[in-house]
Scaffold this motif. Structure first.
Motif, PDB file in Angstrom:
ATOM      1  N   ARG A  52      -2.979  15.629   0.834  1.00  0.00           N
ATOM      2  CA  ARG A  52      -2.848  14.369   1.565  1.00  0.00           C
ATOM      3  C   ARG A  52      -3.232  13.181   0.689  1.00  0.00           C
ATOM      4  O   ARG A  52      -2.694  12.092   0.847  1.00  0.00           O
ATOM      5  CB  ARG A  52      -3.739  14.378   2.819  1.00  0.00           C
ATOM      6  N   ARG A 110       1.477   9.207  -6.068  1.00  0.00           N
ATOM      7  CA  ARG A 110       1.859  10.588  -5.787  1.00  0.00           C
ATOM      8  C   ARG A 110       2.860  11.119  -6.828  1.00  0.00           C
ATOM      9  O   ARG A 110       2.829  12.295  -7.179  1.00  0.00           O
ATOM     10  CB  ARG A 110       2.448  10.679  -4.384  1.00  0.00           C
ATOM     11  N   ARG A 111       3.700  10.232  -7.321  1.00  0.00           N
ATOM     12  CA  ARG A 111       4.708  10.643  -8.293  1.00  0.00           C
ATOM     13  C   ARG A 111       4.182  10.677  -9.720  1.00  0.00           C
ATOM     14  O   ARG A 111       4.558  11.550 -10.503  1.00  0.00           O
ATOM     15  CB  ARG A 111       5.920   9.696  -8.220  1.00  0.00           C
ATOM     16  N   ARG A 112       3.307   9.736 -10.080  1.00  0.00           N
ATOM     17  CA  ARG A 112       2.927   9.557 -11.475  1.00  0.00           C
ATOM     18  C   ARG A 112       1.505  10.024 -11.805  1.00  0.00           C
ATOM     19  O   ARG A 112       1.256  10.480 -12.918  1.00  0.00           O
ATOM     20  CB  ARG A 112       3.074   8.075 -11.861  1.00  0.00           C
ATOM     21  N   SER A 127       0.831  -1.206   0.000  1.00  0.00           N
ATOM     22  CA  SER A 127       0.000   0.000   0.000  1.00  0.00           C
ATOM     23  C   SER A 127       0.865   1.254   0.000  1.00  0.00           C
ATOM     24  O   SER A 127       0.574   2.230  -0.714  1.00  0.00           O
ATOM     25  CB  SER A 127      -0.921   0.006   1.216  1.00  0.00           C
ATOM     26  N   ARG A 128       1.921   1.221   0.783  1.00  0.00           N
ATOM     27  CA  ARG A 128       2.817   2.384   0.828  1.00  0.00           C
ATOM     28  C   ARG A 128       3.476   2.616  -0.530  1.00  0.00           C
ATOM     29  O   ARG A 128       3.609   3.763  -0.984  1.00  0.00           O
ATOM     30  CB  ARG A 128       3.878   2.177   1.912  1.00  0.00           C
ATOM     31  N   PHE A 129       3.870   1.524  -1.175  1.00  0.00           N
ATOM     32  CA  PHE A 129       4.500   1.667  -2.486  1.00  0.00           C
ATOM     33  C   PHE A 129       3.506   2.222  -3.499  1.00  0.00           C
ATOM     34  O   PHE A 129       3.846   3.112  -4.303  1.00  0.00           O
ATOM     35  CB  PHE A 129       5.037   0.316  -2.977  1.00  0.00           C
ATOM     36  N   CYS A 156       0.856   4.087  -2.970  1.00  0.00           N
ATOM     37  CA  CYS A 156       0.616   5.507  -2.685  1.00  0.00           C
ATOM     38  C   CYS A 156       1.794   6.362  -3.153  1.00  0.00           C
ATOM     39  O   CYS A 156       1.595   7.465  -3.706  1.00  0.00           O
ATOM     40  CB  CYS A 156       0.376   5.706  -1.189  1.00  0.00           C
ATOM     41  N   TRP A 157       3.007   5.873  -2.958  1.00  0.00           N
ATOM     42  CA  TRP A 157       4.197   6.597  -3.437  1.00  0.00           C
ATOM     43  C   TRP A 157       4.161   6.735  -4.950  1.00  0.00           C
ATOM     44  O   TRP A 157       4.420   7.809  -5.498  1.00  0.00           O
ATOM     45  CB  TRP A 157       5.451   5.839  -2.990  1.00  0.00           C
ATOM     46  N   TRP A 158       3.820   5.630  -5.634  1.00  0.00           N
ATOM     47  CA  TRP A 158       3.775   5.651  -7.094  1.00  0.00           C
ATOM     48  C   TRP A 158       2.697   6.601  -7.584  1.00  0.00           C
ATOM     49  O   TRP A 158       2.919   7.380  -8.522  1.00  0.00           O
ATOM     50  CB  TRP A 158       3.528   4.241  -7.626  1.00  0.00           C
ATOM     51  N   PRO A 201      -2.974  10.841  -2.217  1.00  0.00           N
ATOM     52  CA  PRO A 201      -1.870  10.565  -3.134  1.00  0.00           C
ATOM     53  C   PRO A 201      -2.276  10.525  -4.605  1.00  0.00           C
ATOM     54  O   PRO A 201      -1.405  10.456  -5.471  1.00  0.00           O
ATOM     55  CB  PRO A 201      -1.383   9.188  -2.674  1.00  0.00           C
TER      56      PRO A 201
END
Length: 334
Positions: A194, A13-15, A5-7, A9-11, A196
Motif C-alpha cells: 500500500r 510507485r513506479r520509480r 499528491s496522486r501524481f 504517489c504514482w511516480w 507507494p
C-alpha cells in the motif's frame, strides 16, 4: 488527496518503490539522489550559509538565516535511512519551515553509515545542539526537527539530552520518524504493497547499515530506536505520518506512549499521503499546509529570542567556521 499528491504517489510507485525491493547499493543510491534533487531558490530576505569544510565541525551543514537574524532557531536533521541524503536534498522542508516560522534553520550534515555507524550521527546531533546553545541560542527559542531517520535521530537526541541533564529545546517536529530499527510495527507488514514508496522488508536491511557490528543486539537501544524509551519530561512533539506508510506504527506507537507519559503530542495521520510529504512543497498543497501547521507549532512552543548572535549577524562574505569542537563530553559510547 490533491491531484499533485496522486501524481507523486504514482511516480514513487513506479520509480522509487521497485528500488527498495533490490539489494542495497549505497554508492548508487547516493549518486542518484544527488543527481535528481530539485533545489529551491533562497527566499528573498534570507541568506544561505554553507559550512562544509573540516573546520566547521560540529556545525557542519548549512544555515538559512533571515537578514538581521530571526527570533527562533530550528536544528534540522535530514532523513535518508542514516546512509544517504543531505541538507541540500531537504531544502524544500528547511526553507519552508524557516520562512513560515520566522526561524533561522541550521541543517546538520551528520556522518552517515555504513562508514560511520551508530553512535556517530547521534554524537554529531548532540555536539551541534550543544554548540548552538554555547553560541548563544536559547533552548526555549529552539526546536529540533527531522524526517524519517532524521526524525528518529531528533527524538533520540532529545532523550540523550534529557538523560544527560542538558537544557531541552522547546519542542520537536517529527515527520514520518523511523523510531523502531527492530522493525516490529504491524504496519511494516500491513502496509506492504500500500505504501507507494517503501517495501516492508527494506528497513531491516537499512537498519543493519546503521547498527554496524553491534547488529540486532543494539536495535532496541532507546538511543537507536526511541520507541523503546521512557518519554517522561520530554518537550511537546508535533508528529506527521501517512495512513499507508509502512512506517506508520513508528509514529502512531510513539505518540501513544509519549501521551501516556504526560508529553504534549500533536499527531496527524493523513490519509494516503506519502512518506515525509512536506518535502514536496511547494508543489503539493498538503505539503504547504503541513509546513504551515508546523510553523504554528514552532511559534506556539518557543519563546522569542531577541539576543544578537554572531552567527546570525555575520555578513555573507565573513568566515563561517566556528571554533573547533569540544567533543570529549558529547559521545554516546556504543
Amino acid at each position: 488527496m490533491s491531484l499533485q499528491s496522486r501524481f507523486i504517489c504514482w511516480w514513487l510507485r513506479r520509480r522509487f518503490l521497485p528500488v527498495t525491493r533490490r539489494p542495497l547499493d549505497v554508492a548508487r543510491t547516493r549518486a542518484a539522489t544527488e543527481k535528481r534533487v530539485w533545489l529551491p531558490q533562497v527566499p528573498a530576505g534570507w541568506q544561505l550559509r554553507e559550512q562544509y569544510e573540516g573546520g566547521d565541525i560540529p556545525l557542519r551543514g548549512e544555515w538559512l538565516v533571515r537578514e538581521g537574524g530571526a527570533p527562533r532557531t530550528i536544528l534540522y536533521l535530514h532523513g535518508g535511512g542514516y546512509y544517504f541524503c543531505s541538507p541540500r536534498t531537504h531544502r524544500a522542508i528547511t526553507y519552508g519551515l524557516a520562512t513560515r516560522a520566522d526561524a533561522d534553520v541550521f541543517s546538520l550534515d551528520y556522518r552517515l553509515a555504513p562508514e560511520h555507524p551508530f553512535p556517530a550521527a547521534l554524537d554529531d546531533a548532540l555536539a551541534a545542539y550543544r554548540r548552538l546553545l554555547a553560541d548563544g541560542v536559547r533552548a526555549d527559542s529552539l526546536v529540533i526537527a527531522g524526517d524519517s531517520a532524521g526524525g528518529g535521530l531528533a527524538l533520540a537526541t532529545l532523550l540523550a539530552l534529557r538523560d544527560a541533564g542538558d537544557k531541552l529545546p522547546a519542542g520537536a517536529l517529527l515527520y514520518s520518524p523511523w523510531t523502531d530499527l527492530a522493525v516490529t510495527g504491524a504496519s511494516i507488514r500491513d502496509n506492504d504493497g500500500r505504501d507507494p514508496m517503501f517495501s516492508g522488508d527494506v528497513f531491516a536491511r537499512v537498519a543493519a547499515l546503521y547498527l554496524g557490528e553491534a547488529g540486532a543486539t543494539r536495535a532496541t537501544d532507546p538511543y537507536v530506536s526511541p520507541f523503546y524509551a521512557d518519554f517522561q519530561r520530554l518537550p511537546p512533539l508535533f508528529m506527521l505520518a501517512g495512513s499507508t506508510e509502512t512506517l506508520l506504527d513508528d509514529t502512531r506507537r510513539v505518540a501513544e506512549r509519549a501521551r501516556a507519559s504526560g508529553v504534549n503530542v500533536e499527531c496527524e495521520i493523513a490519509r494516503g499521503l506519502p512518506h515525509i510529504w512536506p518535502i514536496y512543497a511547494p508543489f503539493m498543497p498538503e505539503a504547504r499546509r503541513s509546513l504551515d501547521d508546523s510553523a504554528r507549532f514552532v511559534q506556539r512552543v518557543t519563546t522569542i529570542d531577541t539576543t544578537a548572535r554572531a552567527q546570525k549577524t555575520a555578513p555573507s562574505g565573513a568566515a563561517s567556521s566556528p571554533p573547533p569542537a569540544q567533543s570529549s563530553e558529547t559521545s554516546i559510547s556504543p
